[in-house]
Structures are given as structure tokens and as C-alpha cells.
Motif scaffolding. Structure first.
Motif, PDB file in Angstrom:
ATOM      1  N   TYR A  90     -29.624  22.414 -21.164  1.00 13.80           N
ATOM      2  CA  TYR A  90     -28.241  22.661 -20.745  1.00 13.80           C
ATOM      3  C   TYR A  90     -27.683  21.558 -19.853  1.00 13.80           C
ATOM      4  CZ  TYR A  90     -29.959  25.063 -16.440  1.00 13.80           C
ATOM      5  OH  TYR A  90     -30.562  25.404 -15.248  1.00 13.80           O
ATOM      6  N   PHE A  92     -28.775  20.052 -17.150  1.00  9.27           N
ATOM      7  CA  PHE A  92     -28.920  20.045 -15.689  1.00  9.27           C
ATOM      8  C   PHE A  92     -29.799  18.862 -15.289  1.00  9.27           C
ATOM      9  CE2 PHE A  92     -31.058  21.203 -11.764  1.00  9.27           C
ATOM     10  CZ  PHE A  92     -29.995  21.616 -10.973  1.00  9.27           C
ATOM     11  N   ARG A 115     -22.093  23.544 -22.661  1.00  8.07           N
ATOM     12  CA  ARG A 115     -22.279  24.621 -21.679  1.00  8.07           C
ATOM     13  C   ARG A 115     -21.261  25.742 -21.846  1.00  8.07           C
ATOM     14  NH1 ARG A 115     -22.947  21.893 -15.856  1.00  8.07           N
ATOM     15  NH2 ARG A 115     -24.688  20.494 -16.256  1.00  8.07           N
ATOM     16  N   SER A 116     -20.093  25.428 -22.400  1.00  9.97           N
ATOM     17  CA  SER A 116     -19.103  26.485 -22.579  1.00  9.97           C
ATOM     18  C   SER A 116     -19.500  27.411 -23.718  1.00  9.97           C
ATOM     19  CB  SER A 116     -17.710  25.888 -22.812  1.00  9.97           C
ATOM     20  OG  SER A 116     -17.660  25.299 -24.087  1.00  9.97           O
ATOM     21  N   VAL A 120     -27.019  30.798 -19.765  1.00  6.99           N
ATOM     22  CA  VAL A 120     -28.318  30.449 -19.205  1.00  6.99           C
ATOM     23  C   VAL A 120     -28.725  31.470 -18.151  1.00  6.99           C
ATOM     24  CG1 VAL A 120     -29.660  28.703 -17.992  1.00  6.99           C
ATOM     25  CG2 VAL A 120     -27.844  27.994 -19.552  1.00  6.99           C
ATOM     26  N   GLN A 122     -31.384  32.055 -15.467  1.00 13.14           N
ATOM     27  CA  GLN A 122     -32.467  31.366 -14.776  1.00 13.14           C
ATOM     28  C   GLN A 122     -33.533  32.331 -14.293  1.00 13.14           C
ATOM     29  OE1 GLN A 122     -29.200  30.066 -12.991  1.00 13.14           O
ATOM     30  NE2 GLN A 122     -29.366  27.882 -13.395  1.00 13.14           N
ATOM     31  N   GLU A 124     -34.857  32.726 -11.262  1.00 17.18           N
ATOM     32  CA  GLU A 124     -34.532  33.436 -10.025  1.00 17.18           C
ATOM     33  C   GLU A 124     -33.228  34.205 -10.200  1.00 17.18           C
ATOM     34  OE1 GLU A 124     -34.472  29.767  -9.275  1.00 17.18           O
ATOM     35  OE2 GLU A 124     -36.155  29.506  -7.875  1.00 17.18           O
ATOM     36  N   THR A 126     -29.768  34.538  -9.581  1.00 17.37           N
ATOM     37  CA  THR A 126     -28.689  33.650  -9.126  1.00 17.37           C
ATOM     38  C   THR A 126     -27.348  34.387  -9.115  1.00 17.37           C
ATOM     39  OG1 THR A 126     -28.318  32.861 -11.373  1.00 17.37           O
ATOM     40  CG2 THR A 126     -29.815  31.567 -10.014  1.00 17.37           C
ATOM     41  N   ARG A 187     -24.012  38.788 -17.529  1.00 14.90           N
ATOM     42  CA  ARG A 187     -23.239  37.630 -17.064  1.00 14.90           C
ATOM     43  C   ARG A 187     -23.348  36.448 -18.031  1.00 14.90           C
ATOM     44  NH1 ARG A 187     -24.301  34.660 -11.326  1.00 14.90           N
ATOM     45  NH2 ARG A 187     -26.056  33.899 -12.539  1.00 14.90           N
TER      46      ARG A 187
ATOM     47  N   GLN B  96     -28.721  31.521  -1.714  1.00 11.78           N
ATOM     48  CA  GLN B  96     -28.114  32.384  -2.726  1.00 11.78           C
ATOM     49  C   GLN B  96     -28.192  31.793  -4.124  1.00 11.78           C
ATOM     50  OE1 GLN B  96     -24.140  33.379  -1.425  1.00 11.78           O
ATOM     51  NE2 GLN B  96     -24.879  34.457   0.377  1.00 11.78           N
ATOM     52  N   LYS B  97     -28.613  30.543  -4.261  1.00 11.45           N
ATOM     53  CA  LYS B  97     -28.757  29.876  -5.563  1.00 11.45           C
ATOM     54  C   LYS B  97     -27.444  29.867  -6.342  1.00 11.45           C
ATOM     55  CE  LYS B  97     -33.318  29.898  -4.991  1.00 11.45           C
ATOM     56  NZ  LYS B  97     -33.897  28.699  -4.427  1.00 11.45           N
ATOM     57  N   ALA B 101     -26.447  28.651 -10.491  1.00  7.84           N
ATOM     58  CA  ALA B 101     -25.717  29.412 -11.506  1.00  7.84           C
ATOM     59  C   ALA B 101     -24.485  28.628 -11.963  1.00  7.84           C
ATOM     60  CB  ALA B 101     -25.302  30.774 -10.950  1.00  7.84           C
ATOM     61  N   PRO B 106     -19.640  25.418 -17.516  1.00  4.48           N
ATOM     62  CA  PRO B 106     -18.989  24.110 -17.759  1.00  4.48           C
ATOM     63  C   PRO B 106     -18.408  23.476 -16.488  1.00  4.48           C
ATOM     64  CG  PRO B 106     -18.142  25.801 -19.242  1.00  4.48           C
ATOM     65  CD  PRO B 106     -18.940  26.501 -18.218  1.00  4.48           C
TER      66      PRO B 106
END
Lengths: 342, 261
Positions: A90, A92, A115-116, A120, A122, A124, A126, A187, B96-97, B101, B106
Motif C-alpha cells: 500500500y 507505506f 490507496r483509494s 488496510v 493493520q 494494531e 488504529t 472501517r 493512538q497510531k 491509519a 489516500p
């Protein structure tokens, strides 16, 4: 073709994948889903990925591709380079060398468009602890520049789909582990992605929540979503993944469908002998059997040889012998070794 | 990825997120800027003025309260954005990471950092607005020129928000912020012509004060609030703009080094 049988099947061909269902039935997959894999468009094309952090090489050389509508697993021990590889997908983590194309676009130039169109999740949590459950989805929709109307509608649908409607006013800190994971899944779907990437989506969940996540992921796959996930649970990978990759020390060890990998690397049948006697070791040596010896325990990769099983059962089982099917966990441990990592 | 492609107005979505959180606890957020000037002006106006009397500033005698009121505005502008892009941003980034996120959506790192700094500047404007109302009630602000405090608060907020973000980019743990606060913010707070005129410092001190972004912010806010300043308008404005721009890019670079692995 799929069919459902009632009760626990006593004998199932090992070429078939058995999948327990939440209602107590089993679904047996008799044909390979991905037979048309070659004709499908590729969603991810990773070629010779390499990633160095100073003198440390996290990813040495990993190549793979994922076709549309697949659930693709990325497995490996801790520190194998899974998360780094995911971050390269992605955009990063910049690649040290190699190439990464998603939806046919190079990640370097097309990162914003790519990315749109992806979600993703993760490892943890987030989620935004300053916001309510509902606001987490609405605000996230904003990052994808969705219109307010679309954002409200998607939020409403996703809260219902993940059974979170009664918690929509709650803060993230008030949610249980299972609800947090469901909200994270909700999400990543806010932008109606074509590809979702999940880094250990079920770690730390209770069995109920885990099965719920599996059900949702299969539903999403059946709707045409492409899913890439990492996991440490081999039974999860066996049930979920159409194809998978086992990586270690930044390199690919094997790639294939779970059942094919089991066939190729550990065979159908496995005999585990606890506290083996010296005579068994002599027998194994004389017969030249594929095996692993851990001192207090020997694992014999016996293949489909009923005669061999009978001899061992009758002559060499002073303590406990276990006769069982080969599993993906056997493949994983055989290929990556049993030494502790980290 | 070309550098220009990393900046877009999408950063406003992250700015909106911070505004939403701010509005959830607006009562607390409003209380400090409303009460702080009241405390200071009462303490210095009633308690201190008797000891000090009037002071010389820019060739004229003014009351001590009139002297420090614009400085209170300037220091509030500094503290609001600096604390936002240090402690608050650090919590969002590290604990809070939130940035992790964001960087899977984008949004570019540059946009996330821009949003944080612009949000810090926005908090400065909000605080300055509330304080301006209170200080005006004490009869210490001339209007309409006093309203220039609002764009000035944004500029000052960008300057201190950017330098705060730079510290966030290079600070290993949240406790280490005590270092820039003690060595950077506190000396600025005390020696930038805030509580006594810079003319009271020895020559080398006066020379050093001209490097202080807070000194220029204090000067500009005196010009807005009471129509007088001792430094050059053009020089002070240019200094603040350059300071903001330089630290903005240093902040982005430090955060890129810190986050992108």
C-alpha cells in the motif's frame, strides 16, 4: 460444486477441504475454486521485492501475484518480513528494489489512486479513540473524499453488517476486543474497496469472534473482493486461503493451495510416536522413512501406506502413537524449522 | 512520487477531524483562553502595577497592563500551537497510531503533517479570539485594528506549530519534550519583550532577542492592539513568515524520517 452433509463425515477424501459451519454442519469443497485463476486479472503483482533498513535486510527477495477474487495468505514466522511486504503493497514503505504493481499501476506513481481502492487493516488497533464508533467510520470516509451522503449511507450499512449499531455512540475504549476488530473491518470497507489487506486479523480473538471474522471474509470474497491476509493460525489459513505463500528470512519458501502444499511437503498421513524406542529408529533408518526426530518424539511422514501404519502400531508403540492427517502446520514447521524466533 | 503530488487540499479532512474532537470538549477548550488573561491582568494590573508604575515603550509612557496585554495574546498563540503539535500530535502519532491509519488512506505524510500544523495554528486563532474579547473588555484594545490579531495568530500559530512538529519528529519519547520546553519555549516566554521591554536587556541580550520568533509576534501584536511597536513591521513579518516556512519543511523532513520505514 459445494454440498453440505449432515453430521460429522467419517471418511472424506483428502483432496477435499472440509469447512465447519457455525450451525454444526460441514461444507465440503470438492472442486478447486481457483481453477480459472490463470484467466483472472491480477490485482497485485510483486516482483523481486527487497527492503533494507540500513545494514538489516527485512525482505530479501519476495515475488508473488494475487488474482481478483482470491483469498491469498502470507505466512511466516515472526520477523519473516510479512508486515514489511504488506507495507510495500500500500505504498507505506518504499521499495529498496523490485517492483510493486497494484491494479496494474506502479505503487510509486499511483499510490493515491491505489490507496483509494483498497482497505488496510493493520495489526494494531488504529481506531481513533477520540471519536465514537460512528464517527470513526464517518471521519474515515472523509479521508477517502466520499460525499457526506455516501459516507452516512455506508456507515449505516456497515454498522448493521458488523452488528455494531447498538454501539454507534460508544467510544472505542468502551468496546470489547471482538467489537474493535469488527469496527476495524467495517472501517476498511468504508470506501467500497476492491482489495483488502489484513495483517493478522484474528490475533487475540475468542473462537466465536474468530469464526465470525472468517464468515465475513468468505462472504466478502464471494462478492468479488480480493483479500490478502497474514496469520499465525494455520487452520485459519487452510480454511480461508485459496492460495498462500510461506516466507522466511525475507524469502519465499513455497507457494500454492493449502491442500497441494500438504500433499507435496508432508503427505496425507502422519504418525507421531511419543518416547520412541531405539528399535523404531533402526526401523526408520532401515526403511529410509521421511521423518523428523525431536528426541522425545518422532514424526514420520508415512504417506498413504496402511501396511506401514499397521507395523508401527503393532511393533513400535510402547507409549502413545498418533495417526493423523497432514496439516498446514506440519508443512509450516517442516519448512521453517522449530527453532524459536526473536 | 514527485514532491508536488504529495500536497493537496485533502489535508483539510484531517484538520476537520481535529476540529470535531475539539468541539466535543469545547467547554474545557474555551475555559483556558477566557480565564487566563483575566488572571494575569488582575494579578499584574492590581498587584504589580503599583510596584512598577508606567513604563517606557517605543518612546512613550504606557501602563504596565497595557504593555503586557498584547504579550499575553502572543504567548497564548505560541503555547496553543506549540503544545498541539508536540504533546497532542505525539499522542496521536505514537500512542493512538492515528497516523498509521491515515497513511493507509489516500493521504500523504505531507498532508497529515500540514493538517497537524494548520490545526495548531487554528487553535491559536481560536484562543486569541477568545482572549481578545476579554482583553477588549478591560479597554485595552483599539478597534478595528485589533482584529488584525486574528490573521497574526494564524501566522504565529504556523511558526510555533511548525517548530513544535519539528521537535515531535526528532524527540524519542514524550518525556523528552521537557527539553525543548525548558531550553526553547521558557527563555522565549521570559526574554522576548513580554514582561519587560527588550531595552532592559544588555546589548547582547537585545541582539539575541531579535532572533526570537516570539519577540516579533509580541511586537506585531502590540502594533495591532495599541498601534505602536519598537521593531520594524516589515522585518518582523518577514522573520515570522521565513521561520514558519523553514520549520515547516524541516518538520516534514523529520517526520518522514521518523515514520516512513
Amino acid at each position: 460444486m459445494r454440498f453440505v452433509v449432515c453430521g460429522k463425515p467419517l471418511l472424506v477424501s483428502r483432496h477435499e477441504a472440509i469447512e465447519p459451519r457455525s450451525d454444526g454442519f460441514f461444507t465440503i469443497h470438492t472442486t478447486q475454486r481457483m481453477s480459472d485463476e490463470k484467466t483472472r486479472p491480477l490485482v497485485i503483482e510483486a516482483r523481486a521485492l527487497r527492503k533494507c533498513f540500513g545494514a538489516f535486510t527485512a525482505v530479501e527477495d519476495i515475488s508473488f501475484s494475487v488474482a481478483r477474487g482470491e483469498i491469498f495468505g502470507l505466512l511466516g514466522p515472526n520477523g519473516a518480513g510479512k508486515t514489511t511486504a504488506i507495507r510495500m503493497i500500500y505504498g507505506f514503505s518504499p521499495l529498496t528494489s523490485g517492483s510493486m504493481r497494484v491494479f496494474g499501476q506502479d505503487i510509486h506513481d499511483g499510490w493515491r489512486n491505489i490507496r483509494s481502492r483498497i482497505g488496510v487493516c493493520q495489526q494494531e488497533n488504529t481506531l481513533d479513540p477520540d471519536l465514537s464508533v460512528e464517527q470513526n467510520l464517518l471521519v474515515f470516509a472523509g479521508y477517502f473524499a466520499l460525499s457526506r451522503k455516501t459516507a452516512v449511507q455506508r456507515t449505516h450499512e456497515l454498522l448493521a453488517y458488523f452488528a455494531l449499531e447498538h454501539k454507534k455512540e460508544a467510544k472505542v475504549g468502551e468496546l470489547s476486543g471482538g467489537m474493535i476488530r469488527r469496527l476495524m473491518l467495517a472501517r476498511i470497507l468504508i470506501n467500497d474497496p476492491e482489495l483488502v489487506i489484513l495483517d493478522e486479523p484474528t490475533t487475540g480473538l475468542d473462537p466465536q469472534s474468530r469464526h465470525q471474522v472468517w464468515d465475513k471474509l468468505k462472504e466478502l470474497r464471494d462478492r468479488g473482493l480480493t483479500i490478502l491476509l497474514t496469520t499465525h493460525y494455520m487452520e485459519e489459513a487452510s480454511w480461508l486461503c485459496d492460495r498462500l505463500l510461506i516466507v522466511d528470512r525475507g524469502r519465499v519458501l513455497v507457494e500454492g493451495a493449502p491442500q497441494d502444499l500438504i500433499q507435496a511437503h508432508v503427505g496425507d498421513s502422519i504418525i507421531e510416536v511419543d518416547q520412541p524406542e531405539p528399535a523404531l529408529r533402526d526401523f526408520i533408518a532401515a526403511q529410509d522413512l521421511a521423518h523428523e526426530d525431536f528426541g522425545g518424539r518422532i514424526i514420520i511422514y508415512s504417506g498413504q501406506r496402511p501396511e506401514l501404519e499397521r507395523i508401527i502400531r503393532e511393533d513400535y508403540c510402547a507409549h502413545t502413537c498418533t495417526f493423523r492427517n497432514g496439516t498446514l502446520e506440519d508443512v509450516f514447521l517442516r519448512l521453517t524449522g522449530r527453532g524459536l524466533r526473536e | 512520487m514527485s514532491k508536488s503530488a504529495r500536497y493537496s487540499l485533502r489535508f483539510l479532512r484531517v484538520w476537520q477531524r481535529n476540529l470535531l474532537v475539539y468541539r466535543r470538549i469545547w467547554m474545557v477548550n474555551f475555559m483556558v483562553p477566557l480565564l487566563e488573561p483575566v488572571f494575569y491582568l488582575l494579578a499584574f494590573g492590581i498587584g504589580f502595577s503599583g510596584l512598577i508604575g508606567d513604563i517606557d515603550y517605543a518612546g512613550r509612557k504606557i501602563s504596565y497592563v497595557a504593555f503586557i496585554a498584547p504579550a499575553l495574546l502572543a504567548t497564548a498563540i505560541m503555547f496553543n500551537s506549540f503544545y498541539e503539535t508536540t504533546f497532542a500530535s505525539f499522542v496521536r502519532m505514537y500512542y493512538q497510531k492515528t497516523f498509521d491509519a491515515l497513511l493507509a488512506t489516500p493521504l500523504s505524510l505531507e498532508e497529515v503533517i500540514t493538517a497537524e500544523i494548520v490545526w495548531g495554528a487554528t487553535k491559536s486563532v481560536l484562543a486569541a479570539t477568545l482572549m481578545l474579547v476579554v482583553i477588549a473588555l478591560f479597554g485595552l484594545v483599539r478597534f478595528p485594528e485589533g482584529l488584525l490579531i486574528l490573521p497574526l495568530a494564524f501566522l504565529g500559530g504556523m511558526a510555533f506549530g511548525a517548530v513544535g512538529m519539528y521537535f515531535t519528529g526528532i524527540t524519542p519519547s514524550i518525556d523528552m519534550f521537557n527539553l525543548p520546553i525548558f531550553l526553547f519555549v521558557t527563555p522565549l516566554f521570559l526574554f522576548s519583550g513580554t514582561f519587560f521591554p527588550v531595552a532592559g536587556l544588555p546589548l547582547w541580550g537585545q541582539y539575541l532577542a531579535t532572533f526570537s520568533p516570539l519577540y516579533h509576534l509580541v511586537e506585531l501584536s502590540r502594533l495591532a492592539v495599541m498601534g505602536r511597536m519598537e521593531s520594524e513591521l516589515f522585518f518582523s513579518l518577514t522573520y515570522l513568515v521565513l521561520f514558519s516556512v523553514v520549520f515547516f519543511f524541516l518538520a516534514v523532513r523529520a517526520m518522514r524520517r521518523r515514520l516512513i520505514k
